[in-house]
Design an enzyme around this catalytic site. Structure first.
Site, PDB file in Angstrom:
ATOM      1  N   TYR A 142       0.825  -1.202   0.000  1.00  0.00           N
ATOM      2  CA  TYR A 142       0.000   0.000   0.000  1.00  0.00           C
ATOM      3  C   TYR A 142       0.863   1.257   0.000  1.00  0.00           C
ATOM      4  CZ  TYR A 142      -4.589  -2.072   1.081  1.00  0.00           C
ATOM      5  OH  TYR A 142      -5.779  -2.745   1.041  1.00  0.00           O
ATOM      6  N   LYS A 187       3.200 -15.479   2.625  1.00  0.00           N
ATOM      7  CA  LYS A 187       3.352 -16.215   1.369  1.00  0.00           C
ATOM      8  C   LYS A 187       4.850 -16.483   1.195  1.00  0.00           C
ATOM      9  CE  LYS A 187       1.670 -17.874  -2.528  1.00  0.00           C
ATOM     10  NZ  LYS A 187       0.774 -19.047  -2.583  1.00  0.00           N
ATOM     11  N   ASP A 219      -2.969 -18.299   0.909  1.00  0.00           N
ATOM     12  CA  ASP A 219      -3.996 -18.952   0.084  1.00  0.00           C
ATOM     13  C   ASP A 219      -4.691 -20.063   0.889  1.00  0.00           C
ATOM     14  OD1 ASP A 219      -1.545 -20.238   0.033  1.00  0.00           O
ATOM     15  OD2 ASP A 219      -1.666 -20.885  -2.053  1.00  0.00           O
ATOM     16  N   ASP A 243      -6.239  -7.049   4.470  1.00  0.00           N
ATOM     17  CA  ASP A 243      -7.375  -6.393   3.822  1.00  0.00           C
ATOM     18  C   ASP A 243      -8.308  -7.454   3.234  1.00  0.00           C
ATOM     19  OD1 ASP A 243      -8.919  -4.302   2.627  1.00  0.00           O
ATOM     20  OD2 ASP A 243      -7.961  -4.778   0.714  1.00  0.00           O
ATOM     21  N   ASP A 247     -12.208  -9.050   4.860  1.00  0.00           N
ATOM     22  CA  ASP A 247     -13.508  -9.027   4.173  1.00  0.00           C
ATOM     23  C   ASP A 247     -14.108 -10.438   4.171  1.00  0.00           C
ATOM     24  OD1 ASP A 247     -13.225  -6.315   3.474  1.00  0.00           O
ATOM     25  OD2 ASP A 247     -14.129  -6.654   1.496  1.00  0.00           O
TER      26      ASP A 247
HETATM   27  C1  IPM Z   1     -10.307  -1.242   4.306  1.00  0.00           C
HETATM   28  C2  IPM Z   1     -10.519  -0.644   2.954  1.00  0.00           C
HETATM   29  C3  IPM Z   1      -9.345   0.269   2.620  1.00  0.00           C
HETATM   30  C4  IPM Z   1      -8.090  -0.588   2.617  1.00  0.00           C
HETATM   31  C5  IPM Z   1      -9.491   1.050   1.309  1.00  0.00           C
HETATM   32  C6  IPM Z   1     -10.745   1.897   1.301  1.00  0.00           C
HETATM   33  C7  IPM Z   1      -8.280   1.888   1.019  1.00  0.00           C
HETATM   34  O1  IPM Z   1     -10.694  -1.649   1.999  1.00  0.00           O
HETATM   35  O2  IPM Z   1     -10.213  -0.474   5.288  1.00  0.00           O
HETATM   36  O3  IPM Z   1     -10.227  -2.468   4.401  1.00  0.00           O
HETATM   37  O4  IPM Z   1      -7.787  -1.232   1.604  1.00  0.00           O
HETATM   38  O5  IPM Z   1      -7.399  -0.616   3.632  1.00  0.00           O
HETATM   39 MG    MG Z   2     -10.794  -3.618   2.814  1.00  0.00          MG
END
Ligand code: IPM
Ligand code: MG
Length: 353
Positions: A142, A187, A219, A243, A247
């Protein structure tokens, strides 16, 4: 106690969900005799529209000067065509880096009332899902160089031992406060940065003999999270893996709309935000789920202000709301009563005492 909270409403559903979280904080202040003052900070698309910059320097300064920051969400299609260095998300990345909040804590816990909302099979859900992802937040790909030259684009992934060590320690300490199991995800069969990551984690392990450290390739981890989530207590991983895995982890608990997060560095000033995005498609319709933001405010009370009873009161009020059979659209199921964002906030307020 007197606290100054920087509030970033942001874009999309951000303002609606923040409004409900602030009502909850005001009620806590009243019940427990605190005083919370709010400083508005512009960040994201709305800051681009107003100031031509997703996070003007004065705004970052206000956030850093506060006792903690509460954030809704930023971003939206409207700003898709702005240059990459000026995107709404850049504001968020600059805020995280500017505040030095390297440790992002994302719980994946299933609420018993929502076990039907999980896409996993009932026998897996019934074993229980309760783990935390500790994500490194201000390093890695990032924050490496990003460039596009002609038809070739490059993003650089770098980690130093010092960066790995400080997040590694948070991982071990988090595991120490829970069930003493830490899974380091990388990884290392492909990446040098991951081999360094693994080496540093194992060196640290000697200092935490009460914590069992295991390694897992990212993975495989993505697969294990849906196959056998019960095996995890604390996962520690680098920025981009965290990240993606967070999710995935949120979805198996039913809804991404329920999950709060904390980000801390070396001071008590933290950044608190739901892990979902700005959902422009449902913005302004009063149907967003404000619970992720309300629970983020609870985390702020616990981790930055040392207000455990107050944090617990908010979490209990959310649990009572679910017990009473109310659901926002994202977690709606048969036989439940659907409510909007404002009503959700009001019902949680009624349960606060
Ligand atoms: C999160 C989001 C952010 C990230 C984006 C909006 C930059 O996806 O907080 O997980 O990738 O960190
Ligand atoms: Mg995210």
């Amino acid at each position: 106690m007197n606290k100054n909270i920087a509030v970033i409403r942001g874009d999309g559903i951000g303002p609606e969900i923040i409004r409900e979280a602030l009502r909850v904080l005001d009620k806590i202040a009243e019940l427990y005799g605190h005083s919370f003052e709010y400083t508005e900070v512009d960040m994201g698309g709305c800051a681009i529209d107003k100031w031509g910059d997703p996070l003007p320097k004065e705004m970052l300064d206000k956030a850093i000067a506060s006792d903690s920051v509460l954030l809704g969400a930023v971003g939206g299609e409207k700003w898709n065509d702005v240059p990459s260095t000026m995107r709404p998300e850049k504001g968020l990345l600059r805020l995280r880096a500017g505040m030095g909040v390297y440790a992002n804590n994302r719980p994946a816990k299933i609420w018993k009332q929502l076990s039907d909302a999980s896409p996993l099979r009932k026998e897996i859900v019934d074993q229980g899902i309760d783990f935390i992802i500790v994500r490194e937040l201000i390093g890695g790909i990032y924050f490496g160089e990003h460039k596009t030259v002609g038809d070739t684009a490059t993003d650089v992934l770098t980690y130093s031992e010092a960066e790995i060590e400080r997040i590694g320690r948070i991982g071990f300490e988090t595991a120490r406060k829970r069930n003493h199991r830490l899974c380091s995800v990388e990884k290392s069969n492909v990446l040098d940065s991951s081999r360094l990551w693994k080496k540093v984690m194992h060196r640290l392990a000697a200092e935490y003999p009460d914590v069992t450290l295991t390694d897992m390739l990212v993975d495989n981890c993505a697969m294990q999270i849906v196959k056998n989530p019960k095996q995890f207590d604390v996962i520690v991983t680098e920025n981009m893996f965290g990240d993606i895995l967070s999710d995935e982890a949120s979805q198996i608990t039913g809804s991404i709309g329920m999950i709060p997060s904390s980000s801390l560095g070396s001071t008590s000033c933290g950044l608190y935000e739901p892990i979902h995005g700005s959902a422009p498609d449902i913005a302004g319709k009063d149907i967003a789920n404000p619970i992720g933001t309300i629970l983020s405010a609870a985390m702020m009370l616990r981790y930055s202000f040392d207000m455990e009873a107050e944090a617990k009161a908010i979490e209990d009020a959310v649990s009572a709301f679910l017990d009473q059979g109310y659901r926002t659209a994202d977690i709606m199921s048969e036989g439940m009563q659907q409510v909007g964002c404002t009503q959700c906030g009001s019902l949680i307020l009624e349960n606060l005492r």
